[in-house]
Design a protein around this motif. Structure first.
Motif, short mmCIF file in Angstrom:
data_model
loop_
_atom_site.label_atom_id
_atom_site.label_comp_id
_atom_site.label_asym_id
_atom_site.label_seq_id
_atom_site.Cartn_x
_atom_site.Cartn_y
_atom_site.Cartn_z
N ILE A 132 0.47 -1.27 0.05
CA ILE A 132 -0.13 -0.04 -0.05
C ILE A 132 0.80 1.10 -0.32
N HIS A 133 0.18 2.38 -0.94
CA HIS A 133 0.89 3.24 -1.25
C HIS A 133 0.99 4.60 0.55
N GLY A 134 1.84 4.50 1.37
CA GLY A 134 2.02 4.80 2.74
C GLY A 134 2.07 6.62 2.29
N VAL A 135 1.88 7.31 1.54
CA VAL A 135 1.97 8.50 2.24
C VAL A 135 0.18 9.32 1.07
N GLY A 136 0.55 10.12 1.81
CA GLY A 136 -1.33 10.75 1.20
C GLY A 136 -1.56 11.05 3.19
N ALA A 137 -3.69 11.08 2.61
CA ALA A 137 -4.23 11.81 3.99
C ALA A 137 -4.90 9.75 4.04
N ILE A 138 -4.46 9.94 5.46
CA ILE A 138 -4.57 9.14 6.80
C ILE A 138 -5.79 8.68 6.12
N ASP A 139 -6.93 8.64 6.40
CA ASP A 139 -8.14 8.07 5.24
C ASP A 139 -8.25 7.43 4.58
N GLU A 140 -7.32 8.09 3.47
CA GLU A 140 -7.49 7.02 2.42
C GLU A 140 -6.53 6.16 2.25
N ILE A 141 -5.52 6.03 3.04
CA ILE A 141 -4.65 5.07 2.72
C ILE A 141 -5.09 3.74 4.48
N PHE A 142 -6.03 4.04 4.88
CA PHE A 142 -6.68 2.60 6.04
C PHE A 142 -7.77 3.07 4.78
N GLN A 143 -8.60 3.51 4.06
CA GLN A 143 -9.34 2.83 3.14
C GLN A 143 -8.56 1.55 2.32
N LYS A 144 -8.36 1.91 1.94
CA LYS A 144 -7.20 1.08 0.99
C LYS A 144 -6.71 -0.45 1.67
N ILE A 145 -6.25 -0.07 2.60
CA ILE A 145 -5.84 -1.39 3.89
C ILE A 145 -6.94 -2.20 4.07
N CYS A 146 -8.10 -1.01 5.15
CA CYS A 146 -9.49 -2.00 4.49
C CYS A 146 -9.86 -3.38 4.11
N ALA A 147 -9.36 -2.52 2.51
CA ALA A 147 -10.45 -3.35 0.87
C ALA A 147 -8.92 -4.39 1.09
N VAL A 148 -7.81 -4.42 1.63
CA VAL A 148 -6.63 -5.84 1.41
C VAL A 148 -7.42 -6.90 2.49
N ILE A 149 -8.04 -6.22 3.59
CA ILE A 149 -7.85 -7.12 4.65
C ILE A 149 -9.39 -7.56 4.92
N ASP A 150 -10.33 -7.13 4.28
CA ASP A 150 -11.87 -7.34 3.51
C ASP A 150 -11.81 -8.09 2.72
N ALA A 151 -10.60 -8.00 2.12
CA ALA A 151 -10.47 -9.29 0.91
C ALA A 151 -10.08 -10.78 1.53
N TYR A 152 -9.35 -11.07 2.20
CA TYR A 152 -9.18 -11.77 3.68
C TYR A 152 -10.02 -12.77 3.99
#
Length: 190
Positions: free
Chosen positions: A170-190
């Motif tokens: 996950i690209h970790g530069v940007g708004a905290i909430d945008e990065i969080f949404q990207k992480i959640c999308a990965v976790i939800d796929a688990y």
């Protein structure tokens, strides 16, 4: 059980994102930094040993870290899962964690690696040092050593999980909430 390794160099935002993930997914948090501080605060032998290595900017030996992690897992009553923050830091620790979890009837679901350029990391760590009171976040030599140790000793852990098909970057530069949404999308796929 959902077991996530949140991975990345010092200053990548693991602690910030961990807090949000714990709240959303109701999983327990295992941060080796927190475990070290707990043991240091209580003056345990493991804490004193860890402090010696941390003061030098080096990694704490695997057997000390694994002992702390095992103790934390055993102390958690209702296991719904864990987010491992800042751990494992070596391939040997990753293998030991896999063995430990297998004995407990579970496994790592996946590793999420926060990718952040080195200059941004240094800027973030120095900024954090202004408010955290952590001396190692304010000393440029120690910051450089921590990043060097990460690149040489910790980065190979990503390859270990990639070989298992468990790595998501996950690209970790940007708004905290945008990065969080990207992480959640990965976790939800688990």
């Amino acid at each position: 059980m959902l077991n996530i390794v949140l991975f990345g160099p010092p200053g990548a935002g693991k602690g910030t994102q961990s807090e949000k993930l714990i709240e959303k997914y109701k999983i327990d948090h295992i941060s080796t930094g927190d475990l070290f501080r707990k043991h240091l605060g209580e003056g345990t032998e493991l804490g004193k040993l860890a402090q010696k290595y941390m003061d030098e900017g080096n990694l704490v030996p695997d057997e000390v870290v694994i002992g702390m992690v095992d103790e934390k897992i055993n102390a958690t009553a209702d296991l719904t899962g864990f987010i491992f923050d800042g751990f494992p830091r070596t391939v040997a620790q990753a293998k030991a964690l896999d063995e430990l979890l297998t004995k407990k009837g579970t496994r790592i679901s996946g590793m999420i690696s926060l990718e952040v350029p080195e200059e941004e990391l240094k800027k973030r760590i120095k900024e954090r040092g202004k408010t955290s009171g952590r001396a190692d976040d304010q000393d440029e030599d120690k910051i450089n050593n921590r990043i060097k140790v990460y690149n040489e000793e910790t980065l190979p852990v990503a390859n270990y999980y990639e070989e298992q098909g468990k790595l998501a970057k996950i690209h970790g530069v940007g708004a905290i909430d945008e990065i969080f949404q990207k992480i959640c999308a990965v976790i939800d796929a688990y």
